[in-house]
Design a protein around this motif. Structure first.
Motif, mmCIF file in Angstrom:
data_model
loop_
_atom_site.group_PDB
_atom_site.id
_atom_site.type_symbol
_atom_site.label_atom_id
_atom_site.label_comp_id
_atom_site.label_asym_id
_atom_site.label_seq_id
_atom_site.Cartn_x
_atom_site.Cartn_y
_atom_site.Cartn_z
ATOM 1 N N ILE A 144 3.062 -43.250 -6.324
ATOM 2 C CA ILE A 144 3.652 -42.641 -5.132
ATOM 3 C C ILE A 144 2.626 -41.743 -4.440
ATOM 4 C CG2 ILE A 144 5.400 -40.982 -4.335
ATOM 5 C CD1 ILE A 144 7.245 -42.181 -6.562
ATOM 6 N N ALA A 145 1.925 -40.941 -5.233
ATOM 7 C CA ALA A 145 0.910 -40.035 -4.668
ATOM 8 C C ALA A 145 -0.234 -40.828 -4.032
ATOM 9 C CB ALA A 145 0.380 -39.105 -5.752
ATOM 10 N N SER A 146 -0.633 -41.949 -4.639
ATOM 11 C CA SER A 146 -1.741 -42.726 -4.072
ATOM 12 C C SER A 146 -1.347 -43.356 -2.741
ATOM 13 C CB SER A 146 -2.228 -43.798 -5.057
ATOM 14 O OG SER A 146 -1.393 -44.931 -5.072
ATOM 15 N N ARG A 147 -0.103 -43.800 -2.630
ATOM 16 C CA ARG A 147 0.357 -44.352 -1.347
ATOM 17 C C ARG A 147 0.418 -43.252 -0.287
ATOM 18 N NH1 ARG A 147 5.011 -48.892 -2.889
ATOM 19 N NH2 ARG A 147 3.751 -49.893 -4.509
ATOM 20 N N THR A 148 0.847 -42.064 -0.696
ATOM 21 C CA THR A 148 0.893 -40.932 0.232
ATOM 22 C C THR A 148 -0.515 -40.567 0.688
ATOM 23 O OG1 THR A 148 2.885 -40.087 -0.848
ATOM 24 C CG2 THR A 148 1.631 -38.531 0.493
ATOM 25 N N GLU A 149 -1.447 -40.499 -0.264
ATOM 26 C CA GLU A 149 -2.834 -40.155 0.070
ATOM 27 C C GLU A 149 -3.448 -41.216 0.980
ATOM 28 O OE1 GLU A 149 -6.761 -38.432 -2.205
ATOM 29 O OE2 GLU A 149 -5.580 -39.947 -3.253
ATOM 30 N N ALA A 150 -3.159 -42.479 0.715
ATOM 31 C CA ALA A 150 -3.694 -43.557 1.550
ATOM 32 C C ALA A 150 -3.146 -43.474 2.978
ATOM 33 C CB ALA A 150 -3.360 -44.917 0.935
ATOM 34 N N PHE A 151 -1.934 -42.978 3.116
ATOM 35 C CA PHE A 151 -1.326 -42.849 4.441
ATOM 36 C C PHE A 151 -1.866 -41.643 5.203
ATOM 37 C CE2 PHE A 151 1.953 -41.778 7.534
ATOM 38 C CZ PHE A 151 2.255 -43.014 8.074
ATOM 39 N N TRP A 152 -2.052 -40.514 4.507
ATOM 40 C CA TRP A 152 -2.394 -39.269 5.181
ATOM 41 C C TRP A 152 -3.858 -38.866 5.085
ATOM 42 C CZ3 TRP A 152 0.634 -37.525 8.706
ATOM 43 C CH2 TRP A 152 2.003 -37.729 8.626
ATOM 44 N N CYS A 153 -4.529 -39.157 3.997
ATOM 45 C CA CYS A 153 -5.880 -38.609 3.809
ATOM 46 C C CYS A 153 -6.764 -39.548 2.987
ATOM 47 C CB CYS A 153 -5.779 -37.245 3.129
ATOM 48 S SG CYS A 153 -7.338 -36.358 3.144
ATOM 49 N N PRO A 154 -7.055 -40.735 3.489
ATOM 50 C CA PRO A 154 -7.854 -41.687 2.712
ATOM 51 C C PRO A 154 -9.366 -41.410 2.796
ATOM 52 C CG PRO A 154 -7.232 -42.677 4.786
ATOM 53 C CD PRO A 154 -6.591 -41.313 4.750
ATOM 54 N N ILE A 155 -9.754 -40.289 2.233
ATOM 55 C CA ILE A 155 -11.168 -39.887 2.221
ATOM 56 C C ILE A 155 -11.590 -39.661 0.777
ATOM 57 C CG2 ILE A 155 -12.853 -38.160 2.974
ATOM 58 C CD1 ILE A 155 -10.846 -37.405 5.211
ATOM 59 N N LYS A 156 -12.722 -40.229 0.397
ATOM 60 C CA LYS A 156 -13.248 -39.984 -0.949
ATOM 61 C C LYS A 156 -13.650 -38.520 -1.092
ATOM 62 C CE LYS A 156 -15.059 -44.624 -1.653
ATOM 63 N NZ LYS A 156 -15.430 -45.321 -0.429
ATOM 64 N N HIS A 157 -13.652 -38.028 -2.318
ATOM 65 C CA HIS A 157 -14.119 -36.670 -2.588
ATOM 66 C C HIS A 157 -15.644 -36.644 -2.630
ATOM 67 C CE1 HIS A 157 -10.163 -35.029 -3.448
ATOM 68 N NE2 HIS A 157 -9.893 -36.179 -4.031
ATOM 69 N N ALA A 158 -16.219 -35.472 -2.445
ATOM 70 C CA ALA A 158 -17.677 -35.331 -2.484
ATOM 71 C C ALA A 158 -18.205 -35.583 -3.886
ATOM 72 C CB ALA A 158 -18.091 -33.941 -2.003
ATOM 73 N N ALA A 159 -17.513 -35.051 -4.894
ATOM 74 C CA ALA A 159 -17.936 -35.216 -6.290
ATOM 75 C C ALA A 159 -17.134 -36.338 -6.945
ATOM 76 C CB ALA A 159 -17.734 -33.904 -7.050
ATOM 77 N N ARG A 160 -17.680 -36.873 -7.999
ATOM 78 C CA ARG A 160 -17.024 -37.943 -8.750
ATOM 79 C C ARG A 160 -15.728 -37.426 -9.369
ATOM 80 N NH1 ARG A 160 -16.562 -39.806 -13.949
ATOM 81 N NH2 ARG A 160 -16.677 -42.066 -14.201
ATOM 82 N N ILE A 161 -14.677 -38.274 -9.374
ATOM 83 C CA ILE A 161 -13.451 -37.946 -10.091
ATOM 84 C C ILE A 161 -13.293 -38.919 -11.251
ATOM 85 C CG2 ILE A 161 -12.305 -36.802 -8.157
ATOM 86 C CD1 ILE A 161 -10.718 -39.320 -7.658
ATOM 87 N N ALA A 162 -12.672 -38.448 -12.324
ATOM 88 C CA ALA A 162 -12.657 -39.199 -13.588
ATOM 89 C C ALA A 162 -11.902 -40.522 -13.520
ATOM 90 C CB ALA A 162 -12.085 -38.330 -14.701
ATOM 91 N N GLN A 163 -10.679 -40.522 -13.074
ATOM 92 C CA GLN A 163 -9.863 -41.735 -13.075
ATOM 93 C C GLN A 163 -9.196 -41.927 -11.712
ATOM 94 O OE1 GLN A 163 -9.263 -44.052 -15.534
ATOM 95 N NE2 GLN A 163 -10.824 -43.075 -16.790
ATOM 96 N N PRO A 164 -9.934 -42.384 -10.726
ATOM 97 C CA PRO A 164 -9.317 -42.553 -9.405
ATOM 98 C C PRO A 164 -8.276 -43.675 -9.421
ATOM 99 C CG PRO A 164 -11.519 -43.495 -9.424
ATOM 100 C CD PRO A 164 -11.326 -42.817 -10.752
ATOM 101 N N HIS A 165 -7.271 -43.547 -8.570
ATOM 102 C CA HIS A 165 -6.261 -44.600 -8.462
ATOM 103 C C HIS A 165 -6.875 -45.825 -7.792
ATOM 104 C CE1 HIS A 165 -5.798 -43.473 -4.245
ATOM 105 N NE2 HIS A 165 -5.625 -42.213 -4.626
ATOM 106 N N ARG A 166 -6.139 -46.904 -7.784
ATOM 107 C CA ARG A 166 -6.693 -48.198 -7.345
ATOM 108 C C ARG A 166 -6.997 -48.271 -5.850
ATOM 109 N NH1 ARG A 166 -2.526 -52.019 -5.774
ATOM 110 N NH2 ARG A 166 -0.519 -50.964 -5.769
ATOM 111 N N ARG A 167 -6.423 -47.423 -5.030
ATOM 112 C CA ARG A 167 -6.705 -47.427 -3.590
ATOM 113 C C ARG A 167 -7.973 -46.648 -3.242
ATOM 114 N NH1 ARG A 167 -1.449 -47.420 -4.164
ATOM 115 N NH2 ARG A 167 -0.318 -49.044 -3.071
ATOM 116 N N TYR A 168 -8.361 -45.753 -4.116
ATOM 117 C CA TYR A 168 -9.446 -44.816 -3.840
ATOM 118 C C TYR A 168 -10.754 -45.481 -3.389
ATOM 119 C CZ TYR A 168 -12.542 -40.807 -4.450
ATOM 120 O OH TYR A 168 -13.453 -39.808 -4.239
#
Length: 196
Positions: A144-168
């Motif tokens: 649910i959070a990944s779909r929300t993020e893809a809708f509102w803020c689909p920007i990668k982070h500056a630093a690496r994240i450990a386990q990104p969701h499949r849309r990231y």
């Protein structure tokens, strides 16, 4: 999105399919099948499992005292988990309809089936129900959070994240001001269509 990212994602999908095939072969090795999402063991295998079950009194007698003492803390988390479940389900029921995002199905994430294993005692079964619910709930919430993020803020982070969701991987790159608006529109199209 770059073609190199597409190639990597295709390889990940192929590996996931290969993993599912291997899990399917393991089903055969352990003599069970799925019928309408219900597990069916062969009767002889079920008998063997029952013979290997440790009685709950023996289980408790052998348990580490710290495990017993911390159990109320672990099980006490059911209240915030259930509240999270309620809130997130309500959120997506309202907001996803407003945004045109397909709803996440709980049954695709929350699986409670390990309590059917005959080699587990009643305490182990209760633990498995609890863990299946809590970990499935977190998977449900992540989707649910990944779909929300893809809708509102689909920007990668500056630093690496450990386990990104499949849309990231499909999000726009951090700092890509020129590509942001097009990336946002593409991400919204994908998530409202139910793509990746």
């Amino acid at each position: 999105m770059t073609s190199r990212i597409d190639q990597i994602l295709a390889r990940i999908d192929a590996l996931h399919d290969e993993l599912e095939e291997e899990i399917g072969r393991r089903r055969d090795a352990f003599h069970y099948r799925l019928e309408k999402n219900r597990v069916r063991f062969e009767s002889e295998r079920l008998r063997q499992q029952r013979a290997l079950r440790m009685r709950w009194r023996t289980f408790l007698a052998r348990a580490n005292p710290w495990h017993i003492l911390t159990a109320p803390l672990i099980y006490g988390l059911i209240v915030p988990f259930a509240l999270l479940d309620l809130c997130v389900s309500l959120y997506q029921a309202i907001c996803f309809r407003a945004y045109g995002i397909p709803r996440v199905k709980r049954r695709d994430h929350i699986r409670i089936d390990r309590h059917h294993l005959a080699y587990l005692n009643v305490i182990q079964k209760a633990n498995c129900v609890y863990c299946g619910y809590c970990n499935g709930l977190l998977s449900y919430v992540t989707e649910i959070a990944s779909r929300t993020e893809a809708f509102w803020c689909p920007i990668k982070h500056a630093a690496r994240i450990a386990q990104p969701h499949r849309r990231y991987p499909q999000f726009t790159d951090y700092g890509d001001a020129e590509g942001y608006q097009d990336g946002l529109e593409a991400s919204r199209r994908d998530v409202t269509r139910g793509d990746r």
